[in-house]
Motif scaffolding. Sequence first.
Motif, PDB file in Angstrom:
ATOM      1  N   VAL B  26      69.001 -71.178  15.855  1.00 40.55           N
ATOM      2  CA  VAL B  26      70.289 -71.837  15.598  1.00 40.55           C
ATOM      3  C   VAL B  26      70.748 -72.509  16.879  1.00 40.55           C
ATOM      4  N   ALA B  27      71.564 -73.513  16.724  1.00 45.42           N
ATOM      5  CA  ALA B  27      72.083 -74.207  17.907  1.00 45.42           C
ATOM      6  C   ALA B  27      73.450 -74.792  17.609  1.00 45.42           C
ATOM      7  N   TRP B  28      74.391 -74.529  18.519  1.00 43.60           N
ATOM      8  CA  TRP B  28      75.724 -75.122  18.392  1.00 43.60           C
ATOM      9  C   TRP B  28      75.683 -76.547  18.918  1.00 43.60           C
ATOM     10  N   SER B  29      76.456 -77.420  18.293  1.00 45.58           N
ATOM     11  CA  SER B  29      76.556 -78.789  18.795  1.00 45.58           C
ATOM     12  C   SER B  29      77.379 -78.758  20.085  1.00 45.58           C
ATOM     13  N   PRO B  30      77.223 -79.756  20.948  1.00 49.71           N
ATOM     14  CA  PRO B  30      77.992 -79.773  22.198  1.00 49.71           C
ATOM     15  C   PRO B  30      79.507 -79.743  21.967  1.00 49.71           C
ATOM     16  N   CYS B  31      79.960 -80.331  20.875  1.00 50.09           N
ATOM     17  CA  CYS B  31      81.402 -80.330  20.610  1.00 50.09           C
ATOM     18  C   CYS B  31      81.864 -78.999  20.032  1.00 50.09           C
ATOM     19  N   GLY B  32      80.913 -78.181  19.584  1.00 46.25           N
ATOM     20  CA  GLY B  32      81.270 -76.868  19.066  1.00 46.25           C
ATOM     21  C   GLY B  32      81.673 -76.820  17.604  1.00 46.25           C
ATOM     22  N   HIS B  33      81.727 -77.977  16.959  1.00 46.47           N
ATOM     23  CA  HIS B  33      82.162 -77.969  15.565  1.00 46.47           C
ATOM     24  C   HIS B  33      81.042 -77.764  14.567  1.00 46.47           C
ATOM     25  N   PHE B  34      79.821 -78.007  15.007  1.00 44.20           N
ATOM     26  CA  PHE B  34      78.697 -77.921  14.080  1.00 44.20           C
ATOM     27  C   PHE B  34      77.663 -76.926  14.560  1.00 44.20           C
ATOM     28  N   LEU B  35      76.965 -76.365  13.582  1.00 44.96           N
ATOM     29  CA  LEU B  35      75.888 -75.433  13.875  1.00 44.96           C
ATOM     30  C   LEU B  35      74.650 -75.937  13.156  1.00 44.96           C
ATOM     31  N   ALA B  36      73.537 -76.009  13.873  1.00 49.19           N
ATOM     32  CA  ALA B  36      72.300 -76.432  13.229  1.00 49.19           C
ATOM     33  C   ALA B  36      71.394 -75.210  13.118  1.00 49.19           C
ATOM     34  N   SER B  37      70.639 -75.131  12.018  1.00 45.13           N
ATOM     35  CA  SER B  37      69.728 -74.002  11.834  1.00 45.13           C
ATOM     36  C   SER B  37      68.358 -74.528  11.420  1.00 45.13           C
ATOM     37  N   ALA B  38      67.315 -73.901  11.957  1.00 47.33           N
ATOM     38  CA  ALA B  38      65.943 -74.316  11.652  1.00 47.33           C
ATOM     39  C   ALA B  38      65.292 -73.214  10.844  1.00 47.33           C
ATOM     40  N   THR B  43      63.130 -76.939   6.273  1.00 46.33           N
ATOM     41  CA  THR B  43      64.310 -77.783   6.486  1.00 46.33           C
ATOM     42  C   THR B  43      65.120 -77.299   7.678  1.00 46.33           C
ATOM     43  N   ALA B  44      66.009 -78.189   8.122  1.00 43.37           N
ATOM     44  CA  ALA B  44      67.015 -77.796   9.109  1.00 43.37           C
ATOM     45  C   ALA B  44      68.345 -78.086   8.422  1.00 43.37           C
ATOM     46  N   CYS B  45      69.310 -77.211   8.599  1.00 45.05           N
ATOM     47  CA  CYS B  45      70.624 -77.449   7.999  1.00 45.05           C
ATOM     48  C   CYS B  45      71.653 -77.642   9.094  1.00 45.05           C
ATOM     49  N   VAL B  46      72.660 -78.433   8.785  1.00 44.69           N
ATOM     50  CA  VAL B  46      73.773 -78.583   9.705  1.00 44.69           C
ATOM     51  C   VAL B  46      75.003 -78.064   8.989  1.00 44.69           C
ATOM     52  N   TRP B  47      75.725 -77.159   9.632  1.00 44.69           N
ATOM     53  CA  TRP B  47      76.877 -76.497   9.048  1.00 44.69           C
ATOM     54  C   TRP B  47      78.145 -76.894   9.804  1.00 44.69           C
ATOM     55  N   ASN B  65      56.017 -78.259   6.840  1.00 45.81           N
ATOM     56  CA  ASN B  65      56.072 -76.798   6.744  1.00 45.81           C
ATOM     57  C   ASN B  65      57.121 -76.252   7.706  1.00 45.81           C
ATOM     58  N   GLU B  66      56.947 -75.006   8.139  1.00 46.88           N
ATOM     59  CA  GLU B  66      57.997 -74.287   8.871  1.00 46.88           C
ATOM     60  C   GLU B  66      58.595 -75.079  10.044  1.00 46.88           C
ATOM     61  N   VAL B  67      59.921 -75.163  10.052  1.00 43.81           N
ATOM     62  CA  VAL B  67      60.604 -75.768  11.195  1.00 43.81           C
ATOM     63  C   VAL B  67      60.841 -74.651  12.197  1.00 43.81           C
ATOM     64  N   LYS B  68      60.366 -74.841  13.412  1.00 46.31           N
ATOM     65  CA  LYS B  68      60.430 -73.750  14.385  1.00 46.31           C
ATOM     66  C   LYS B  68      61.674 -73.797  15.275  1.00 46.31           C
ATOM     67  N   ALA B  69      62.170 -74.980  15.558  1.00 44.93           N
ATOM     68  CA  ALA B  69      63.335 -75.050  16.442  1.00 44.93           C
ATOM     69  C   ALA B  69      64.159 -76.292  16.149  1.00 44.93           C
ATOM     70  N   VAL B  70      65.408 -76.221  16.582  1.00 49.37           N
ATOM     71  CA  VAL B  70      66.318 -77.363  16.457  1.00 49.37           C
ATOM     72  C   VAL B  70      67.170 -77.378  17.722  1.00 49.37           C
ATOM     73  N   ALA B  71      67.491 -78.584  18.193  1.00 52.36           N
ATOM     74  CA  ALA B  71      68.285 -78.676  19.417  1.00 52.36           C
ATOM     75  C   ALA B  71      69.131 -79.940  19.401  1.00 52.36           C
ATOM     76  N   TRP B  72      70.352 -79.816  19.934  1.00 50.45           N
ATOM     77  CA  TRP B  72      71.270 -80.957  20.025  1.00 50.45           C
ATOM     78  C   TRP B  72      71.141 -81.605  21.398  1.00 50.45           C
ATOM     79  N   ALA B  73      71.177 -82.928  21.444  1.00 51.74           N
ATOM     80  CA  ALA B  73      71.210 -83.621  22.726  1.00 51.74           C
ATOM     81  C   ALA B  73      72.615 -83.445  23.302  1.00 51.74           C
ATOM     82  N   PRO B  74      72.763 -83.497  24.628  1.00 52.73           N
ATOM     83  CA  PRO B  74      74.087 -83.276  25.230  1.00 52.73           C
ATOM     84  C   PRO B  74      75.145 -84.276  24.760  1.00 52.73           C
TER      85      PRO B  74
END
Lengths: 121, 305
Positions: B26-38, B43-47, B65-74
């Motif tokens: 999981v990864a929080w967006s830099p603004c803190g309002h969104f969460l991404a999950s791999a 799939t990857a979801c954005v919450w 197939n399996e998504v292993k990681a997700v990351a937000w750019a700064p």
Amino acid sequence: RFHGEGYQEGLAEGSHAGMAEGRRYGALHGAWIGSEIGCYRGFALTWHSLLQKCTGEKNSRKIRALDSLIGMIQKFPYEDPTYDKLQEDLDKIRGKFKQVCSMLNIQSDFRIGTERSSLAF
Amino acid sequence: PCVRAGEGWACRAVLAEGHQRTVRRVAWSPCGHFLASASFDGTACVWRRCGNGFEVVATLEGHENEVKAVAWAPSGTLLATCSRDKSVWVWEVDEEEQEFECVSVLSAHSQDVKHVAWHPSQEVLASASYDDTVRLYREDEDDWLCCATLEGHTSTVWAVAWERSGQRLVSCSDDRTLRVWQCAEPGDTAGTGTGDTGTGTRAPGWHCVCTLSGYHGRSIYDVAWCGLTGAVASACGDDAVRVFHEVPAGPAEPVTFALLTLHCSASVRSTSVEAEPSRRKSPSVSFSRHMSRIARAVLPVSFRE
């Protein structure tokens, strides 16, 4: 002396068989690649003309991506199997195709060959 | 120091409706309002926060197939995902519409891609793979391409972390070493080390400037580089978290790190979050703003800075 002759005969026959098999494999593999790229080209040209009628920023991005795909396919060296970046360029074409499918919201599972289309009406 | 459940931490929400299989990162967006999950469901979801819980605002599909990681750019405008399908996808975010569009599919790795991490200030992406390499990507004329390949590890690279300045990165591997990489500018003079052409000038590009071997008993699954103190922490299959501190050295001297502390799992294990058996032996580590709150969790965690 018979060993030597036998060896030479075997080598010649093996080379000949190898060449034939290689030629068959090459032709088959080449056909696969040709078929795959041909499919991407038809897909890209069709969508390009479909989207020409639509306007808007989002569509211009899709058209740009389609143009890029069409360009890559045009540049692909069909005549030169010894091109050293063949696999790399092929991967780039496949990547661009997947990106375009994602933008158009289409599944990109491509089937090669004479399998029946999954379309049903 | 270890974090115990109940001491100031409480579960606020369970996001159960988004994925059909293991959520790997999981990864929080830099603004803190969104969460991404791999997820292993491909799939990857954005919450986004919605009342007391979270709702899915986008599902990023396309990986085979399996998504292993997700990351937000700064900048918060780009997202990266990577998968067992050997590719890294870059997605652009339209914050107003909350729409995500794929801008590139990069198939530079020859094997499963385990991790992706963005440069702290530039739109440069790093990826780690089962093919033993780390690769870097940047945008060039409307398209993304692989601009560097970092070779040196002798087995799967599980994760990478950037130094706060963005001039170095650290990678951790199945080969039980940590490697620190630095980019040399053309014409840069450097001391002894790999890549030295003999005239005292290093070839431009990325070079491994430090290899930490012999410290870890098993595969190293995760690594983090503290943005405040410059310390490097590693999460290892031998049940320990290690923290390394850089030994100050002059410009011409080789880069070295010394082991600062070794945290054994004995005290932490009793408080760690239970995970599914396959992940129990693969710890993750992440830094909070303060070193005093390094959390070792069995599930991957990410702190909001």
